[in-house]
Write a protein that holds these residues in place. Structure first.
Motif, PDB file in Angstrom:
ATOM      1  N   LEU A 468       0.685  -1.452  -0.295  1.00 46.37           N
ATOM      2  CA  LEU A 468       0.119  -0.305  -0.282  1.00 46.37           C
ATOM      3  C   LEU A 468       0.840   1.567   0.056  1.00 46.37           C
ATOM      4  O   LEU A 468       0.626   2.167  -0.749  1.00 46.37           O
ATOM      5  CB  LEU A 468      -0.798  -0.141   0.940  1.00 46.37           C
ATOM      6  CG  LEU A 468      -1.753   1.326   1.238  1.00 46.37           C
ATOM      7  CD1 LEU A 468      -2.818   1.315   0.496  1.00 46.37           C
ATOM      8  CD2 LEU A 468      -2.897   1.140   3.102  1.00 46.37           C
ATOM      9  N   LEU A 469       1.541   1.233   0.713  1.00 45.87           N
ATOM     10  CA  LEU A 469       2.901   2.636   0.184  1.00 45.87           C
ATOM     11  C   LEU A 469       3.160   2.757  -0.604  1.00 45.87           C
ATOM     12  O   LEU A 469       3.177   3.883  -0.973  1.00 45.87           O
ATOM     13  CB  LEU A 469       3.852   2.370   1.930  1.00 45.87           C
ATOM     14  CG  LEU A 469       3.484   2.483   3.064  1.00 45.87           C
ATOM     15  CD1 LEU A 469       4.937   2.008   4.350  1.00 45.87           C
ATOM     16  CD2 LEU A 469       3.605   3.808   3.657  1.00 45.87           C
ATOM     17  N   SER A 470       3.699   1.384  -1.005  1.00 42.58           N
ATOM     18  CA  SER A 470       4.317   1.990  -2.513  1.00 42.58           C
ATOM     19  C   SER A 470       3.557   2.630  -3.740  1.00 42.58           C
ATOM     20  O   SER A 470       3.562   3.522  -4.279  1.00 42.58           O
ATOM     21  CB  SER A 470       5.074   0.697  -2.912  1.00 42.58           C
ATOM     22  OG  SER A 470       3.768  -0.473  -3.284  1.00 42.58           O
ATOM     23  N   GLN A 471       1.927   1.971  -3.926  1.00 45.47           N
ATOM     24  CA  GLN A 471       0.782   3.136  -4.237  1.00 45.47           C
ATOM     25  C   GLN A 471       0.791   3.932  -3.821  1.00 45.47           C
ATOM     26  O   GLN A 471       0.806   4.536  -5.357  1.00 45.47           O
ATOM     27  CB  GLN A 471      -0.211   1.070  -3.870  1.00 45.47           C
ATOM     28  CG  GLN A 471      -0.315   0.205  -4.699  1.00 45.47           C
ATOM     29  CD  GLN A 471      -1.453  -1.139  -5.074  1.00 45.47           C
ATOM     30  OE1 GLN A 471      -2.191  -0.337  -3.484  1.00 45.47           O
ATOM     31  NE2 GLN A 471      -1.016  -2.008  -4.910  1.00 45.47           N
ATOM     32  N   LEU A 472       0.799   4.053  -2.881  1.00 44.45           N
ATOM     33  CA  LEU A 472       0.492   5.705  -2.138  1.00 44.45           C
ATOM     34  C   LEU A 472       1.051   6.300  -3.193  1.00 44.45           C
ATOM     35  O   LEU A 472       1.474   7.587  -3.176  1.00 44.45           O
ATOM     36  CB  LEU A 472       0.696   5.879  -1.232  1.00 44.45           C
ATOM     37  CG  LEU A 472      -1.214   5.300   0.204  1.00 44.45           C
ATOM     38  CD1 LEU A 472      -0.786   5.360   1.120  1.00 44.45           C
ATOM     39  CD2 LEU A 472      -2.232   6.088  -0.638  1.00 44.45           C
TER      40      LEU A 472
END
Length: 537
Positions: A468-472
Motif C-alpha cells: 500500500l505504501l508503494s502504491q500511495l
C-alpha cells in the motif's frame, strides 16, 4: 469412578485427600482448556483477521463463542444438578476439542465464526458443570477457598503461557497452531475427568427431567438479534433491517420473561433475580464480563495495530493481566477468610479495575513498557479480587439445592456482559476508526483509498502495508503520513472503548454496596451422595 456414598470428612470435603486431589486435577485441566483458548486466541486474532480478510467479523469471533455459551451454561448447570456433572464434563471436553480442530482448519472468517460457535457450546457445557463440581466436593466454604488455589494455579499456568504462546505460535507456525494447542490439553483433561472425577449428584432423580428448550431458544433469538443489530448499526444505520432485529430481540426477551414465569422448569429461575442476595451479584457479573472481555479482545489490537508491536511483544504485555488474575485469586483466598467484612474485596477489585482501564485509555506508543505492564498487572489483580468472590458469595447465598444453577447463571451472565462489551466497544471502535480514516484521506485528497484502509488489518499485516505504501507513493501521496494517521485513529478509537470499560468498572464499584454482608460460615457435617439423595451444606 466413585460409585458409593461418602460421608463428608471433618475437613469439609466429601472425599479423602488423595481422591480430592486427583478429582481437582481433572477439573483443573478442564479449566485450563478454556483459559488457554481465551488467552491464546486473543493475541492471535489480529493476525487471523489480517490473513482471512474480514475485520467486520473481528468481534464475532469472540461473541459467537459467548452467545452459544450463554445459552448452554444454564441448561447444563441445571442438568448437572439432576444427573451429576461428570458425564457432561466429559462430553463438553470432546465437543470443545473437536471445535478447536475445526477453528484451526477455517478457510474464511464466517467458517471461523461458526466453528467458534460450536466451541462455545462445548465451553458453555464446561463452565456450567466443571465449576459447580468444586462446591460438590467441598461443601465448606473455607475448605473450598483453599482448594480453589488449584483452580487459580490452572488459570495461572494457562494465562501465563497463553498470550506469549499465542504470539510465539503465530509467528513461528501460523495462527492455526493456536487452536491446535487445545488438542493435547483436551485429551489430557478427558483422561483425568474419566479416571478420577466422581459422579456426584445433588438431587434425587425421580423421573425424566424436562429441559426448557423454548426458554433456551428465546435467549438465543433475543441476545443474538440484539448482537446482530449492534454489529450492523455502524454500517447500515438505524433502518429496516437493524430496526427489525431490535424489535425481534425485544419481543423474544419479553416472551422469555413471560414464559419463564409460567413454566415449571425454567432455564432462568426468575426467583433468583428477585433474591436480594443474588440479584446484585448477577449484575456485578455482567459488569465484570463487560470490562474483562473488552480488555482481552481490544488490548492486543491496541498494542499490535495501534502501537505497531509484534504478536510476541503484545503477548508479553497481555501476560501480566491474565497471570495476575490468578495471583489475585490466590491472595484473595488468603485474605477473605481472615477479614471481618469479605465484601470489601469487591470494592478493592472494582476500584483497581477502574483505575487500570482509565490508565490504558490514555496509553500512548511512547509510554514505557514498565508503565503499560503495571496497568495490565493492576487490571489482573482487580479481576482476581472480583471473580472468585462473586462465585463463592453466590454459592453461599443460593444454598445447596440451587448451587448448580446459581453458579451457572453467574458464569452465564458474565458471558452476557462480555458479549455486550465486545459488541458495544467493537461498534464504537469500528465507527470511530472509519470516521478518522475518512477525514484524514479526504483532507489529503486521497478519498479513493478509503476501501483499502477501512480495515485496521492494514496496520498489522506488514506485507500488505508495504504494498500500500508503494502504491500511495506512486500516486503522489505521503503514504507514511496517511498510515500514521490511520494508526492514530485506531488508538483513539480503542481509547474510547477502554474509557467505556472504566465507566462500567466504576458502576460496578458503586453497585457493590448493594451486596448484602457475606459471612463465610463453616459447614457442619454435610453429606453427599453419589447416586441419589440431597446434600446439605
Amino acid at each position: 469412578m466413585i460409585s458409593h456414598p461418602h460421608e463428608a470428612h471433618s475437613s469439609g470435603q466429601v472425599l479423602p485427600f488423595r481422591e480430592s486431589l486427583l478429582a481437582m486435577l481433572g477439573i483443573a485441566f478442564v479449566v485450563m482448556l478454556v483459559a488457554l483458548d481465551q488467552t491464546v486466541v486473543g493475541t492471535a486474532l489480529p493476525t487471523v483477521v489480517a490473513e482471512l480478510q474480514g475485520f467486520e467479523y473481528y468481534a464475532w469471533v469472540a461473541t459467537a463463542y459467548l452467545l452459544m455459551s450463554v445459552i448452554t451454561v444454564p441448561i447444563f448447570g441445571r442438568l448437572g444438578d439432576y444427573y451429576g456433572r461428570k458425564p457432561f464434563v466429559m462430553v463438553s471436553i470432546v465437543v470443545f476439542t473437536l471445535a478447536s480442530a475445526l477453528c484451526g482448519m477455517a478457510t474464511s472468517m464466517p467458517f471461523l465464526v461458526l466453528a467458534r460457535g460450536l466451541q462455545g457450546i462445548g465451553g458453555g457445557m464446561l463452565v456450567g458443570t466443571a465449576f459447580a463440581c468444586i462446591p460438590d466436593l467441598f461443601p465448606d466454604s473455607h475448605v473450598r477457598l483453599r482448594w480453589q488455589v488449584m483452580m487459580s494455579a490452572a488459570f495461572g499456568i494457562a494465562n501465563a503461557v497463553g498470550p506469549s504462546l499465542g504470539g510465539v505460535l503465530t509467528e513461528a507456525y501460523g495462527w492455526r497452531s493456536v487452536f491446535y494447542v487445545n488438542l493435547p490439553v483436551g485429551l489430557l483433561g478427558l483422561w483425568f475427568a474419566w479416571r478420577y472425577l466422581p459422579h456426584l449428584r445433588q438431587q434425587a432423580n425421580t423421573g425424566a427431567i424436562k429441559v426448557d428448550w423454548l426458554g433456551a431458544a428465546l435467549i438465543g433469538v433475543g441476545l443474538g438479534g440484539l448482537q446482530l443489530c449492534v454489529e450492523l448499526m455502524p454500517e447500515r444505520g438505524f433502518g429496516l433491517v437493524t430496526g427489525g432485529l431490535l424489535v425481534m430481540s425485544v419481543c423474544a426477551l419479553v416472551g422469555l420473561w413471560q414464559w419463564e414465569r409460567r413454566t415449571p422448569n425454567p432455564i432462568l429461575p426468575l426467583e433468583m433475580f428477585r433474591n436480594p442476595g443474588l440479584a446484585p451479584l448477577f449484575l456485578l457479573a455482567v459488569f465484570v464480563g463487560f470490562a474483562m472481555f473488552s480488555l482481552l479482545l481490544y488490548a492486543p489490537l491496541l498494542f499490535q495495530g495501534g502501537f505497531g508491536y509484534s504478536p510476541k511483544e503484545a503477548g508479553v504485555l497481555v501476560t501480566p493481566l491474565v497471570v495476575c488474575i490468578t495471583v489475585g485469586s490466590i491472595i484473595n483466598g488468603r485474605i477473605i477468610t481472615r477479614i471481618r467484612q469479605p465484601n470489601n474485596m469487591l470494592y478493592a477489585g472494582f476500584g483497581m479495575l477502574a483505575l487500570a482501564c482509565l490508565g490504558l485509555s490514555q496509553a500512548t506508543r511512547g509510554m514505557s513498557h514498565h508503565l503499560l505492564l503495571g496497568m495490565m498487572l493492576l487490571c489482573g489483580f482487580g479481576l482476581g479480587f472480583i471473580m472468585p468472590n462473586l462465585t463463592v458469595f453466590a454459592q453461599q447465598t443460593a444454598g445447596r439445592e440451587h448451587l448448580g444453577i446459581a453458579t451457572a447463571m453467574l458464569q452465564s451472565l458474565r458471558m452476557v456482559g462480555g458479549m455486550i462489551g465486545t459488541a458495544v466497544v467493537g461498534t464504537l471502535v469500528t465507527r470511530s476508526y472509519l470516521s478518522g480514516v475518512h477525514d484524514a484521506l479526504q483532507s489529503a485528497g486521497a478519498g479513493q483509498w478509503q476501501a483499502r484502509m477501512a480495515d485496521p488489518q492494514i496496520l498489522i499485516d506488514r506485507a500488505a502495508q508495504a504494498r500500500l505504501l508503494s502504491q500511495l507513493e506512486a500516486a503522489g501521496h505521503n503514504g507514511a503520513l496517511l498510515l500514521e494517521q490511520a494508526r492514530l485513529s485506531l488508538v483513539g478509537a480503542i481509547h474510547m472503548g477502554l474509557a467505556l470499560a472504566a465507566v462500567i468498572a466504576v458502576l460496578g464499584l458503586w453497585r457493590s454496596r448493594r451486596v448484602p454482608p457475606i459471612k463465610l460460615e463453616r459447614a457442619v457435617k454435610p453429606v453427599m451422595a453419589t447416586e441419589q439423595g440431597g446434600a446439605r451444606g
